[in-house]
Design a protein around this motif. Structure first.
Motif, mmCIF file in Angstrom:
data_model
loop_
_atom_site.group_PDB
_atom_site.id
_atom_site.type_symbol
_atom_site.label_atom_id
_atom_site.label_comp_id
_atom_site.label_asym_id
_atom_site.label_seq_id
_atom_site.Cartn_x
_atom_site.Cartn_y
_atom_site.Cartn_z
ATOM 1 N N UNK A 51 0.834 -1.200 0.000
ATOM 2 C CA UNK A 51 0.000 0.000 0.000
ATOM 3 C C UNK A 51 0.869 1.251 0.000
ATOM 4 N N UNK A 52 1.914 1.242 0.793
ATOM 5 C CA UNK A 52 2.787 2.413 0.902
ATOM 6 C C UNK A 52 3.439 2.739 -0.435
ATOM 7 N N UNK A 53 4.012 1.744 -1.064
ATOM 8 C CA UNK A 53 4.676 1.941 -2.358
ATOM 9 C C UNK A 53 3.679 2.437 -3.401
ATOM 10 N N UNK A 54 2.501 1.817 -3.427
ATOM 11 C CA UNK A 54 1.467 2.194 -4.394
ATOM 12 C C UNK A 54 1.041 3.642 -4.203
ATOM 13 N N UNK A 55 0.907 4.062 -2.951
ATOM 14 C CA UNK A 55 0.503 5.436 -2.659
ATOM 15 C C UNK A 55 1.560 6.420 -3.132
ATOM 16 N N UNK A 56 2.821 6.113 -2.854
ATOM 17 C CA UNK A 56 3.897 7.045 -3.190
ATOM 18 C C UNK A 56 4.139 7.146 -4.691
ATOM 19 N N UNK A 57 3.882 6.075 -5.428
ATOM 20 C CA UNK A 57 4.063 6.112 -6.877
ATOM 21 C C UNK A 57 2.826 6.666 -7.565
ATOM 22 N N UNK A 58 1.653 6.372 -7.026
ATOM 23 C CA UNK A 58 0.413 6.842 -7.645
ATOM 24 C C UNK A 58 0.326 8.361 -7.638
ATOM 25 N N UNK A 59 0.725 8.992 -6.558
ATOM 26 C CA UNK A 59 0.578 10.445 -6.446
ATOM 27 C C UNK A 59 1.355 11.233 -7.509
ATOM 28 N N UNK A 60 2.618 10.916 -7.776
ATOM 29 C CA UNK A 60 3.302 11.626 -8.866
ATOM 30 C C UNK A 60 2.625 11.400 -10.221
ATOM 31 N N UNK A 61 2.132 10.177 -10.454
ATOM 32 C CA UNK A 61 1.440 9.883 -11.708
ATOM 33 C C UNK A 61 0.142 10.687 -11.812
ATOM 34 N N UNK A 86 4.887 11.414 0.801
ATOM 35 C CA UNK A 86 6.171 10.705 0.758
ATOM 36 C C UNK A 86 6.936 10.943 2.062
ATOM 37 N N UNK A 87 6.874 12.180 2.566
ATOM 38 C CA UNK A 87 7.512 12.477 3.853
ATOM 39 C C UNK A 87 6.890 11.644 4.969
ATOM 40 N N UNK A 88 5.577 11.513 4.957
ATOM 41 C CA UNK A 88 4.877 10.733 5.981
ATOM 42 C C UNK A 88 5.188 9.239 5.871
ATOM 43 N N UNK A 89 5.669 8.806 4.723
ATOM 44 C CA UNK A 89 5.976 7.395 4.510
ATOM 45 C C UNK A 89 7.469 7.085 4.658
ATOM 46 N N UNK A 90 8.209 7.969 5.290
ATOM 47 C CA UNK A 90 9.661 7.774 5.351
ATOM 48 C C UNK A 90 10.058 6.471 6.064
ATOM 49 N N UNK A 91 9.297 6.055 7.078
ATOM 50 C CA UNK A 91 9.597 4.785 7.741
ATOM 51 C C UNK A 91 9.280 3.616 6.815
ATOM 52 N N UNK A 92 8.217 3.759 6.036
ATOM 53 C CA UNK A 92 7.879 2.718 5.063
ATOM 54 C C UNK A 92 8.981 2.575 4.017
ATOM 55 N N UNK A 93 9.551 3.709 3.611
ATOM 56 C CA UNK A 93 10.631 3.680 2.620
ATOM 57 C C UNK A 93 11.808 2.861 3.149
ATOM 58 N N UNK A 94 12.116 3.036 4.429
ATOM 59 C CA UNK A 94 13.201 2.252 5.035
ATOM 60 C C UNK A 94 12.874 0.768 4.994
ATOM 61 N N UNK A 95 11.616 0.414 5.308
ATOM 62 C CA UNK A 95 11.229 -1.001 5.314
ATOM 63 C C UNK A 95 11.203 -1.577 3.901
ATOM 64 N N UNK A 96 10.819 -0.761 2.926
ATOM 65 C CA UNK A 96 10.840 -1.230 1.538
ATOM 66 C C UNK A 96 12.272 -1.545 1.121
ATOM 67 N N UNK A 97 13.188 -0.668 1.481
ATOM 68 C CA UNK A 97 14.601 -0.896 1.150
ATOM 69 C C UNK A 97 15.151 -2.142 1.832
ATOM 70 N N UNK A 98 14.674 -2.379 3.064
ATOM 71 C CA UNK A 98 15.154 -3.539 3.828
ATOM 72 C C UNK A 98 14.425 -4.824 3.470
ATOM 73 N N UNK A 99 13.378 -4.693 2.658
ATOM 74 C CA UNK A 99 12.593 -5.871 2.289
ATOM 75 C C UNK A 99 11.677 -6.359 3.388
ATOM 76 N N UNK A 100 11.330 -5.477 4.327
ATOM 77 C CA UNK A 100 10.494 -5.888 5.464
ATOM 78 C C UNK A 100 9.115 -5.232 5.455
ATOM 79 N N UNK A 101 8.784 -4.501 4.405
ATOM 80 C CA UNK A 101 7.485 -3.833 4.348
ATOM 81 C C UNK A 101 6.357 -4.856 4.220
#
Length: 205
Positions: A137-147, A172-187
Motif C-alpha cells: 500500500x505504501x509503495x502504491x501510494x507514493x508512486x500513484x501520487x506523482x502519476x 512521501x515524507x509521511x511514509x519515510x519509515x515505510x521507505x526504510x522497510x521497503x529498502x530492507x525488504x520488510x514492508x
C-alpha cells in the motif's frame, strides 16, 4: 469569517480518528500501539481485520468528501480542493487523538472524489494496478501520487496539479519509515496481487 469557520469545520471533520475510535470502542485496542503504530486504514486492516478496515476506509474517504463539499453546500467562493486540505491536515494531526494521525491517503482520495469524480475513478485505478503489482500500500501510494500529478497537468487543472504536488511531497515524507522497510525488504504486503500464493496446506472441512 465564514470561510475561516468552514476551514475549522473541515479540520475537525478530518480530525475524527475513526481507526482509533473503532478500535478502542469495539475491539478494545488502540491500533497506534500495534502494527505500524499508524491510526489509518492500512494499519486498521492489519490489526483489526477486514470489517474494521473497511469501515475506517469508508469513514476516512467520507470525511474528506464532506470537507471538500463545504464550499458547494454553503456557496463559498473557494476551491473545494483548498478546503479539503484542512481535512487532510486534520487527519494527519487530529486534535481528537493527540495530533497523532494517519498518512491521509484515503482522506485525500475523498477530497478528490468531491472535486472531480471521474478523475477520482482514474486515480483509484492507478493505485489498484500499482497495488496489484507491488502488493504494498505504501509503495502504491507514493508512486500513484506523482502519476496523478502528471495526469492533472494533462487535463490542465492547475489547482489540482499544485495541490497534488504538495500532497505528493507531504505523503512521501509521511511514509519515510515505510521507505526504510521497503529498502530492507520488510514492508508488509497485502494478501493478494502479483506473486501471491495462498497457503495450500490449510485444513479442509
Amino acid at each position: 469569517m465564514k470561510i475561516i469557520v468552514m476551514f475549522i469545520i473541515a479540520y475537525l471533520l478530518g480530525s475524527i480518528p475513526s481507526g482509533v475510535w473503532i478500535g478502542t470502542k469495539f475491539y478494545g485496542k488502540d491500533i497506534r500501539q500495534f502494527g505500524s503504530g499508524n491510526s489509518g486504514t492500512t494499519n486498521t486492516f492489519r490489526v483489526l481485520g477486514k470489517t474494521a478496515g473497511t469501515l475506517v476506509l469508508l469513514a476516512d474517504v467520507l470525511k474528506g468528501t464532506l470537507a471538500a463539499s463545504l464550499p458547494l453546500l454553503f456557496h463559498l467562493p473557494i476551491n473545494p480542493m483548498v478546503m479539503g486540505l484542512a481535512a487532510i491536515l486534520g487527519h494527519t494531526y487530529p486534535v481528537f487523538a493527540q495530533f497523532k494521525g494517519g498518512k491521509a491517503v484515503a482522506t485525500s482520495a475523498g477530497v478528490l472524489l468531491a472535486y472531480n469524480p471521474p478523475f477520482f475513478i482514474y486515480s483509484v485505478a492507478i493505485f489498484l494496478v500499482l497495488l496489484w503489482l507491488s502488493r504494498m500500500v505504501s509503495f502504491s501510494s507514493m508512486i500513484a501520487l506523482p502519476l496523478i500529478t502528471l495526469s492533472s497537468l494533462v487535463i490542465g487543472d492547475w489547482i489540482l496539479t499544485t495541490i497534488a504536488f504538495i500532497l505528493t511531497i507531504f505523503i512521501i515524507y509521511r511514509h519515510r519509515e515505510n521507505i526504510k522497510r521497503i529498502r530492507n525488504g520488510t514492508e508488509s504486503k497485502v494478501p493478494f496481487g502479483l506473486g501471491y500464493k495462498k497457503d495450500s496446506h490449510k485444513p479442509h472441512n
